[in-house]
Design an enzyme around this catalytic site. Structure first.
Site, PDB file in Angstrom:
ATOM      1  N   HIS A 173       0.804  -1.222   0.000  1.00  0.00           N
ATOM      2  CA  HIS A 173       0.000   0.000   0.000  1.00  0.00           C
ATOM      3  C   HIS A 173       0.844   1.283   0.000  1.00  0.00           C
ATOM      4  O   HIS A 173       0.540   2.238   0.720  1.00  0.00           O
ATOM      5  CB  HIS A 173      -0.948   0.004   1.199  1.00  0.00           C
ATOM      6  CG  HIS A 173      -2.037  -1.029   1.146  1.00  0.00           C
ATOM      7  ND1 HIS A 173      -2.556  -1.512  -0.024  1.00  0.00           N
ATOM      8  CD2 HIS A 173      -2.705  -1.682   2.152  1.00  0.00           C
ATOM      9  CE1 HIS A 173      -3.507  -2.407   0.245  1.00  0.00           C
ATOM     10  NE2 HIS A 173      -3.618  -2.541   1.542  1.00  0.00           N
ATOM     11  N   GLU A 187     -11.304  -3.397  -2.517  1.00  0.00           N
ATOM     12  CA  GLU A 187     -10.352  -2.426  -3.051  1.00  0.00           C
ATOM     13  C   GLU A 187     -10.234  -2.643  -4.550  1.00  0.00           C
ATOM     14  O   GLU A 187      -9.581  -3.583  -4.993  1.00  0.00           O
ATOM     15  CB  GLU A 187      -9.003  -2.610  -2.360  1.00  0.00           C
ATOM     16  CG  GLU A 187      -9.072  -2.469  -0.855  1.00  0.00           C
ATOM     17  CD  GLU A 187      -8.038  -3.352  -0.143  1.00  0.00           C
ATOM     18  OE1 GLU A 187      -6.841  -3.121  -0.339  1.00  0.00           O
ATOM     19  OE2 GLU A 187      -8.432  -4.268   0.588  1.00  0.00           O
ATOM     20  N   HIS A 196      -9.517   2.513   0.740  1.00  0.00           N
ATOM     21  CA  HIS A 196      -9.472   1.379   1.667  1.00  0.00           C
ATOM     22  C   HIS A 196     -10.499   1.507   2.800  1.00  0.00           C
ATOM     23  O   HIS A 196     -10.178   1.221   3.948  1.00  0.00           O
ATOM     24  CB  HIS A 196      -8.059   1.220   2.218  1.00  0.00           C
ATOM     25  CG  HIS A 196      -7.704  -0.180   2.639  1.00  0.00           C
ATOM     26  ND1 HIS A 196      -8.484  -0.920   3.504  1.00  0.00           N
ATOM     27  CD2 HIS A 196      -6.674  -0.983   2.301  1.00  0.00           C
ATOM     28  CE1 HIS A 196      -7.918  -2.107   3.691  1.00  0.00           C
ATOM     29  NE2 HIS A 196      -6.827  -2.172   2.963  1.00  0.00           N
TER      30      HIS A 196
HETATM   31  C1  GLA Z   1      -5.162  -5.086   2.153  1.00  0.00           C
HETATM   32  C2  GLA Z   1      -4.174  -6.167   2.197  1.00  0.00           C
HETATM   33  C3  GLA Z   1      -4.338  -6.857   3.467  1.00  0.00           C
HETATM   34  C4  GLA Z   1      -4.158  -5.905   4.606  1.00  0.00           C
HETATM   35  C5  GLA Z   1      -5.134  -4.816   4.532  1.00  0.00           C
HETATM   36  C6  GLA Z   1      -4.873  -3.804   5.611  1.00  0.00           C
HETATM   37  O1  GLA Z   1      -6.426  -5.587   2.014  1.00  0.00           O
HETATM   38  O2  GLA Z   1      -4.272  -7.071   1.132  1.00  0.00           O
HETATM   39  O3  GLA Z   1      -3.408  -7.886   3.550  1.00  0.00           O
HETATM   40  O4  GLA Z   1      -2.905  -5.334   4.542  1.00  0.00           O
HETATM   41  O5  GLA Z   1      -5.032  -4.224   3.273  1.00  0.00           O
HETATM   42  O6  GLA Z   1      -4.571  -4.355   6.818  1.00  0.00           O
END
Ligand code: GLA
Length: 340
Positions: free
Chosen positions: A90, A305, A164
């Protein structure tokens, strides 16, 4: 730090911080007209600053993981910040969720919104190029929340922006989301290794717990003995969205539909993106105190997402995430709320 509030004609209300572009609350009516906040979050800014859960935030420069924080572009190898075991996640240590955006509100006839701008300097978190990013949040009187992403760069660089928010359509703090009924317009998904990096395989969902082509409760198969579910601690996977999906809102096609039976709330996700990460909130550990002092149990929120596939810079077969100088990155995701 500033907070902005958007309201529509049907009782929806959105609150957003300039920090991370974080959606701190989203009030949505249920089938009786009762309005509840349907996103997880914190009461205090400090908690957002310390957290690595990405509650409500804009994700950039790159949604999801890049293996070992490394990729090669035009013959040069780049090293990114690693913040998730061996991998980059991210956008790195200080991603777009942890920067302050410049916010300009706007009003139109049937909608109201915010334009959020951030310029990421060349080399930030290891990425090449100065990236000028604009994210627009629009709340319409049709109970739609629209995310428009635009970016330009002065050098070739990977870009994969997303949002997110964690949703609980029964209302924030009302237990887990295992009874939510999910439909995903995806015949296949990208299986991962134990560090959640795609292996490169595009696997059919048929006969697996990843088959959400027909409406299925999130919890129906989450406990099955399945290697992929084990790696994710539940669902934490990128789904390959079907190319021709019938229902569209402009260029954005229906990707997912989530229905919560007790409240009757329905959320539909439309996107121009080729994939969606369905995350069932597995890292919420039942120890975390969120808004209004509520302790969030495991899987008390889910995220959808919309994105290009994780680790794309290392998978030439995946749709490309490279933004060339002189070109414009554009992406749209639209959430439509309703009741049944
Ligand atoms: C995304 C990632 C997860 C986790 C979340 C936040 O969905 O794929 O593994 O990192 O963000 O915790």
């Amino acid at each position: 730090m500033s907070q902005y509030t958007l309201k529509n004609a049907h009782g929806m209300e959105l609150r957003v911080l300039d920090y991370g572009g974080i959606i701190v609350s989203l009030a949505v009516p249920d089938r009786t007209g009762r309005v509840d906040d349907v996103v997880l979050g914190f009461d205090r800014l400090q908690a957002y600053e310390r957290s690595s859960l990405y509650f409500g935030a804009i994700i950039g420069r790159f949604g999801n993981r890049i293996a070992r924080g490394r990729f090669t572009l035009d013959g040069r190898t780049y090293m990114l910040a690693t913040n998730d075991g061996p991998n980059h996640l991210h956008g790195g240590v200080k991603g777009f969720d942890k920067v302050v955006w410049k916010v300009s509100p706007f009003e139109r006839q049937d909608s109201t919104g915010l334009v959020l701008r951030y310029t990421s300097p060349d080399g930030e978190e290891g990425y090449p190029g100065t990236l000028r990013t604009t994210v627009t949040y629009t709340l319409t009187d049709g109970n739609e929340l629209i995310f428009d992403y635009e970016a330009t760069s002065d050098r070739a660089t990977p870009v994969n922006l997303t949002q997110h928010s964690y949703f609980n359509l029964a209302g924030d703090g009302r237990g887990d989301v295992l009874d939510h009924v999910l439909t995903l317009k995806a015949h296949s998904f990208t299986p991962v290794d134990s560090t959640l990096i795609p292996t490169g395989e595009i696997r059919s969902v048929a006969g697996t717990p990843f088959d959400f082509r027909a409406p299925t409760a999130i919890g129906a198969r989450i406990g099955q003995d399945d290697e992929q579910l084990r790696y994710g601690g539940g669902y934490d996977h990128n789904f390959v969205l079907d190319k021709d999906r019938a229902e569209q809102r402009g260029a954005a096609m229906l990707a997912a539909r989530v229905y919560e039976p007790s409240s009757g709330r329905l959320m539909e996700v439309f996107t121009t993106e080729p994939g969606v990460q369905f995350y069932s909130g597995n890292f919420l550990d039942g120890m975390l105190t969120g808004k209004r002092g509520t302790v969030y149990p495991r899987r008390s929120g889910f995220a959808l997402e919309t994105q290009h596939f994780p680790d794309s810079p290392n998978h030439p077969d995946f749709p490309s995430t490279i933004l060339a100088p002189g070109r414009e990155y554009r992406s749209r995701t639209l959430l439509r709320f309703g009741v049944r």
